[in-house]
Scaffold this active site. Structure first.
Site, PDB file in Angstrom:
ATOM      1  N   SER A 157       1.064  -1.001   0.073  1.00 59.38           N
ATOM      2  CA  SER A 157       0.082   0.150   0.150  1.00 59.38           C
ATOM      3  C   SER A 157       0.731   1.288  -0.017  1.00 59.38           C
ATOM      4  O   SER A 157       1.672   1.433  -0.836  1.00 59.38           O
ATOM      5  CB  SER A 157      -0.874   0.065   1.057  1.00 59.38           C
ATOM      6  OG  SER A 157      -2.216   0.760   0.976  1.00 59.38           O
ATOM      7  N   GLU A 217      -8.914  -5.342  -6.366  1.00 60.58           N
ATOM      8  CA  GLU A 217      -8.587  -3.967  -6.176  1.00 60.58           C
ATOM      9  C   GLU A 217      -8.878  -2.947  -6.883  1.00 60.58           C
ATOM     10  O   GLU A 217      -8.785  -1.738  -6.588  1.00 60.58           O
ATOM     11  CB  GLU A 217      -7.109  -3.955  -5.866  1.00 60.58           C
ATOM     12  CG  GLU A 217      -6.499  -4.939  -4.682  1.00 60.58           C
ATOM     13  CD  GLU A 217      -5.232  -4.418  -3.905  1.00 60.58           C
ATOM     14  OE1 GLU A 217      -5.229  -3.240  -3.518  1.00 60.58           O
ATOM     15  OE2 GLU A 217      -4.389  -5.023  -4.159  1.00 60.58           O
ATOM     16  N   HIS A 261      -7.634  -5.241  -0.998  1.00 59.76           N
ATOM     17  CA  HIS A 261      -6.490  -4.458  -0.684  1.00 59.76           C
ATOM     18  C   HIS A 261      -6.010  -5.000   0.757  1.00 59.76           C
ATOM     19  O   HIS A 261      -4.613  -4.961   0.954  1.00 59.76           O
ATOM     20  CB  HIS A 261      -6.787  -3.096  -0.529  1.00 59.76           C
ATOM     21  CG  HIS A 261      -5.560  -2.168  -0.328  1.00 59.76           C
ATOM     22  ND1 HIS A 261      -4.787  -1.859  -1.440  1.00 59.76           N
ATOM     23  CD2 HIS A 261      -5.166  -1.420   0.698  1.00 59.76           C
ATOM     24  CE1 HIS A 261      -3.772  -0.999  -1.230  1.00 59.76           C
ATOM     25  NE2 HIS A 261      -4.099  -0.726   0.191  1.00 59.76           N
TER      26      HIS A 261
END
Length: 281
Positions: A157, A217, A261
């Protein structure tokens, strides 16, 4: 609250130790280090540094302990695992990681945080990279023999954004970089533009790169979807990761089927270990 039965013992990560490294602006980084048993290779152990240490360290160490013991079958060799985290009880210190993992940005390009709300301070990536280079790496080298030519960095991330920022800012600081679900939407996609500018000047000895992203995602638009899905789609996590991998090019680009995610980071551990700590370099 759990009341342990008589004789209960705390769970520990075998072979792991924890150190606090002071920050210049107060507080500490919590650095977790696991060194393999047995003698080191002639050149020293390879090292895998990973961000969000509080959230990932134990999983990374256990995955390596299982796979590294059967290198011929798994393709993973032994190595030192170093998790860089914070002095908090939970998996994340969201304020600190947002500052440490992000390059400078124009606030107008950021919009609302992915989890809603306003942004805390950002733009500390260079200062944090200096901590890794000047403090953490020497500390690890002082604890066990280290192969300076086989050091890898793993981030997810915003941590994935930091890992790719490191590639462009100091392309030879690590031999291999793994970026999982990197936040390449940051600052209006500035890192993709920076790659286009710097690509020709990247040295041949730059880090080898793996990018991975969850297959869920970048969800398609559906009637009645929640705002979270719309924000994720707008961030184009799959599209941007693929574009970065293609332009670099990366050695590995992998879509993790069925992963979102939050789950992509653990789904990527096996492929990441094979890439970052290969049994045969």
């Amino acid at each position: 609250m759990l009341r342990p039965a008589a004789g209960a013992m705390p769970v520990v990560v075998p072979g792991a130790h924890c150190f606090d490294v002071p920050r210049d602006n107060g507080g500490v980084y919590r650095v977790m280090i696991a060194v393999p048993e047995g003698p080191p290779p002639a050149a020293g152990f390879p090292v895998l540094y990973h961000l969000d240490g509080n959230a990932v360290f134990a999983s990374m160490v256990e995955a390596l302990r299982i796979q590294g013991a059967r290198g011929l079958a798994t393709g993973v060799g032994p190595g030192i695992i170093v998790g860089i985290g914070y002095a908090v009880d939970g998996p994340f210190d969201r304020l600190r990681r947002t500052l440490d993992y992000t390059p400078p940005a124009d606030p107008a390009t950021l919009g609302e945080r992915p989890d809603g709300g306003e942004w805390s301070p950002t733009g500390g990536a260079e200062a944090f990279l200096e901590v890794l280079e000047a403090r953490v790496k020497p500390m690890v080298a002082g604890l066990a023999p280290v192969d300076p030519a086989r050091q890898a960095l793993f981030g997810h991330s915003l941590g994935g954004l930091f890992a790719l920022h490191t590639l462009l800012a100091r392309p030879c600081a690590f031999a291999r970089i793994v970026a999982v679900s990197p936040s390449l939407w940051w600052n209006g996609g500035s890192l993709l533009r920076e790659l286009d500018v710097r690509h020709a000047s990247l040295p041949a000895t730059r880090a080898r790169v793996m990018l991975a992203v969850g297959g869920e995602e970048e969800p398609p638009e559906t009637p009645g979807e929640d705002p979270h899905a719309a924000r994720r789609r707008a961030h184009r996590l799959i599209t941007n990761a693929r574009a970065f991998a293609d332009r670099l090019p990366a050695e590995v680009f992998r879509i993790l089927p069925g992963e979102n995610h939050g789950s992509a980071v653990h789904a990527a551990l096996g492929p990441a270990l094979r890439f970052a700590l290969p049994a045969v370099p």
